[in-house]
Scaffold this active site. Structure first.
Site, PDB file in Angstrom:
ATOM      1  N   HIS A 169      67.781  -5.204   1.902  1.00 53.69           N
ATOM      2  CA  HIS A 169      68.847  -5.305   2.514  1.00 53.69           C
ATOM      3  C   HIS A 169      68.386  -6.632   3.818  1.00 53.69           C
ATOM      4  O   HIS A 169      67.619  -6.101   4.098  1.00 53.69           O
ATOM      5  CB  HIS A 169      70.069  -4.621   3.341  1.00 53.69           C
ATOM      6  CG  HIS A 169      70.089  -3.807   2.027  1.00 53.69           C
ATOM      7  ND1 HIS A 169      70.246  -2.780   1.847  1.00 53.69           N
ATOM      8  CD2 HIS A 169      72.318  -4.139   1.953  1.00 53.69           C
ATOM      9  CE1 HIS A 169      71.010  -2.035   1.145  1.00 53.69           C
ATOM     10  NE2 HIS A 169      72.160  -3.188   0.781  1.00 53.69           N
ATOM     11  N   CYS A 209      76.539   3.293   2.364  1.00 53.80           N
ATOM     12  CA  CYS A 209      77.864   2.233   2.318  1.00 53.80           C
ATOM     13  C   CYS A 209      78.933   2.003   3.172  1.00 53.80           C
ATOM     14  O   CYS A 209      80.075   2.829   3.505  1.00 53.80           O
ATOM     15  CB  CYS A 209      78.136   1.972   0.868  1.00 53.80           C
ATOM     16  SG  CYS A 209      79.107   0.765   1.345  1.00 53.80           S
ATOM     17  N   GLY A 210      79.169   1.237   4.341  1.00 51.61           N
ATOM     18  CA  GLY A 210      79.766   1.637   5.310  1.00 51.61           C
ATOM     19  C   GLY A 210      81.343   0.574   4.953  1.00 51.61           C
ATOM     20  O   GLY A 210      82.204   1.794   5.834  1.00 51.61           O
ATOM     21  N   HIS A 211      80.759  -0.833   4.368  1.00 55.46           N
ATOM     22  CA  HIS A 211      82.071  -1.636   3.934  1.00 55.46           C
ATOM     23  C   HIS A 211      83.107  -0.108   2.770  1.00 55.46           C
ATOM     24  O   HIS A 211      84.304  -0.120   2.685  1.00 55.46           O
ATOM     25  CB  HIS A 211      82.454  -2.295   3.020  1.00 55.46           C
ATOM     26  CG  HIS A 211      81.963  -2.892   2.091  1.00 55.46           C
ATOM     27  ND1 HIS A 211      80.478  -2.607   1.539  1.00 55.46           N
ATOM     28  CD2 HIS A 211      82.936  -2.496   0.993  1.00 55.46           C
ATOM     29  CE1 HIS A 211      81.048  -2.875  -0.264  1.00 55.46           C
ATOM     30  NE2 HIS A 211      81.469  -2.730  -0.226  1.00 55.46           N
ATOM     31  N   CYS A 270      79.205  -5.686   6.309  1.00 56.32           N
ATOM     32  CA  CYS A 270      78.113  -4.612   6.498  1.00 56.32           C
ATOM     33  C   CYS A 270      78.217  -3.493   7.594  1.00 56.32           C
ATOM     34  O   CYS A 270      77.800  -4.008   8.435  1.00 56.32           O
ATOM     35  CB  CYS A 270      77.001  -5.648   5.729  1.00 56.32           C
ATOM     36  SG  CYS A 270      75.710  -3.839   5.136  1.00 56.32           S
ATOM     37  N   GLY A 271      78.629  -2.545   6.888  1.00 58.14           N
ATOM     38  CA  GLY A 271      78.746  -1.668   7.532  1.00 58.14           C
ATOM     39  C   GLY A 271      77.516  -0.734   8.205  1.00 58.14           C
ATOM     40  O   GLY A 271      76.695  -0.841   9.583  1.00 58.14           O
ATOM     41  N   THR A 272      76.863  -0.571   7.357  1.00 58.89           N
ATOM     42  CA  THR A 272      75.555   0.278   7.780  1.00 58.89           C
ATOM     43  C   THR A 272      74.340  -0.568   8.122  1.00 58.89           C
ATOM     44  O   THR A 272      73.878  -0.944   8.935  1.00 58.89           O
ATOM     45  CB  THR A 272      74.597   0.637   6.157  1.00 58.89           C
ATOM     46  OG1 THR A 272      74.833  -0.163   5.256  1.00 58.89           O
ATOM     47  CG2 THR A 272      75.373   1.958   5.711  1.00 58.89           C
ATOM     48  N   ASP A 274      76.545  -9.710   0.974  1.00 61.73           N
ATOM     49  CA  ASP A 274      77.612  -9.007   1.207  1.00 61.73           C
ATOM     50  C   ASP A 274      78.819  -9.586   1.729  1.00 61.73           C
ATOM     51  O   ASP A 274      78.489 -11.072   2.331  1.00 61.73           O
ATOM     52  CB  ASP A 274      76.781  -8.122   2.113  1.00 61.73           C
ATOM     53  CG  ASP A 274      78.318  -7.015   2.703  1.00 61.73           C
ATOM     54  OD1 ASP A 274      79.484  -7.175   1.820  1.00 61.73           O
ATOM     55  OD2 ASP A 274      77.424  -5.444   3.005  1.00 61.73           O
TER      56      ASP A 274
END
Length: 333
Positions: free
Chosen positions: A225, A91-93, A254-256, A250
């Site tokens: 997603h 999870c990026g964020h 969204c980082g990923t 989101d």
């Protein structure tokens, strides 16, 4: 005051999206790797995820992370990512939220102007470079896991929408990319339910008709997603609404998803290494991504992505469970 448990948390948000960072009370989860810990957690302790993420302690779009001792010697902390929809490999964020919490609470040695935090995640080692001034985390750049384009110009038959063209890429999770113009829905928050319904319908169709699997870890085998691309998006600046299983958007860029988007654009020859890419969320917040270089994932061409954003601490809490509470695992409505 009675409680059978006491979980310590530092709450944050990353460009609008919450991350509830659980800093104590869980204990060490079993497993030789963070991916094994994720598997055991899903099988044996999922009620802890729902207790912390779902109502009444969380909400329908809640996200969080559980800190753990790392399973590898080159990491500072292990992280298990949890949210209302399950446990994500990456999870990026959430990584940006975790890195900010670790720096601003002093849980890692803080060095200015940059503190390096190495995180052991179920998807692999992720490095977060935290820009620090006067003890405050002003930005986080995560060097994400290798990301790749799984397939371009795919088509699925979506009930109610007909044939829909999409690309699909991996950036720590799988993402299907669909143009809102192809769905015939305006990119406008006034039409958010129509966009969400369409995204979920595409998601179901992809998983049923064209299932995915990561070439090096086939247990990562679902697309939860859908990136709903706004008209006018380019390889320099893209706007989107990110529909997520089981039914929410989101709030962050969204980082990923940014990593997967860059892998898709790079595969199309539109985004070279070393050039900034701005990814804008449905609420207008932004991440800045960059392809650092090329690599391979299971023999497929891939990229090494970095993503920069910012998180803010919003509070601290101790979450309790009274033995007479009728909702010991939370609930969804």
């Amino acid at each position: 005051m009675r409680s059978t448990v006491c979980y310590h948390a530092v709450d944050s948000h990353t460009e609008g999206m919450p991350t509830r960072v659980i800093t104590g009370g869980v204990g060490v989860l079993p497993g030789a790797t963070m991916f094994e810990r994720r598997q055991r957690f899903v099988a044996e302790r999922d009620d802890l995820r729902t207790l912390l993420m779902c109502e009444p302690r969380g909400h329908a779009s809640m996200s969080g992370a559980i800190l753990q001792p790392p399973t590898r010697p080159d990491a500072d902390y292990g992280v298990l990512f949890i949210e209302v929809s399950g446990c994500l490999p990456m999870c990026g964020h959430g990584t940006m939220g975790v890195a900010t919490v670790l720096v601003e609470t002093g849980m890692v040695e803080v060095v200015e102007p940059e503190t390096l935090v190495r995180l052991d995640t179920p998807a692999g080692l992720v490095t977060a470079r935290v820009r620090v001034r006067d003890g405050r985390a002003e930005a986080v750049t995560l060097e994400n896991v290798a990301s790749y384009c799984h397939a371009l110009d795919q088509v699925v038959d979506v009930p109610g929408y007909g044939p829909v063209r999409y690309d699909i890429a991996y950036g720590g999770n799988f993402y299907a990319f669909v143009r809102t113009e192809d769905l015939g829905i305006p990119f406008d928050r006034a039409h958010k339910q129509r966009l969400l319904d369409a995204g979920l319908a595409v998601m179901d169709a992809v998983n049923e008709q064209n299932p995915v699997a990561h070439p090096e870890n086939p247990e990562i085998d679902v697309c939860h997603h859908v990136y709903l691309e706004a008209p006018g998006s380019t390889a320099e600046h893209s706007r989107h609404a990110m529909a997520i299983h089981p039914g929410w958007f989101d709030r962050s860029p969204c980082g990923t998803g940014t990593s997967a988007r860059m892998a898709q654009l790079h595969a199309r020859g539109l985004l070279p290494a070393g050039r900034d890419f701005v990814n804008e969320s449905f609420i207008g917040s932004r991440f800045v991504g960059r392809v650092l270089g090329e690599t391979a994932v299971g023999g497929r061409p891939a990229v090494l992505p970095s993503v920069t954003g910012r998180a803010w601490i919003t509070g601290t809490a101790q979450y309790l469970l009274d033995p007479s509470d009728p909702y010991p695992a939370g609930f969804t409505l």
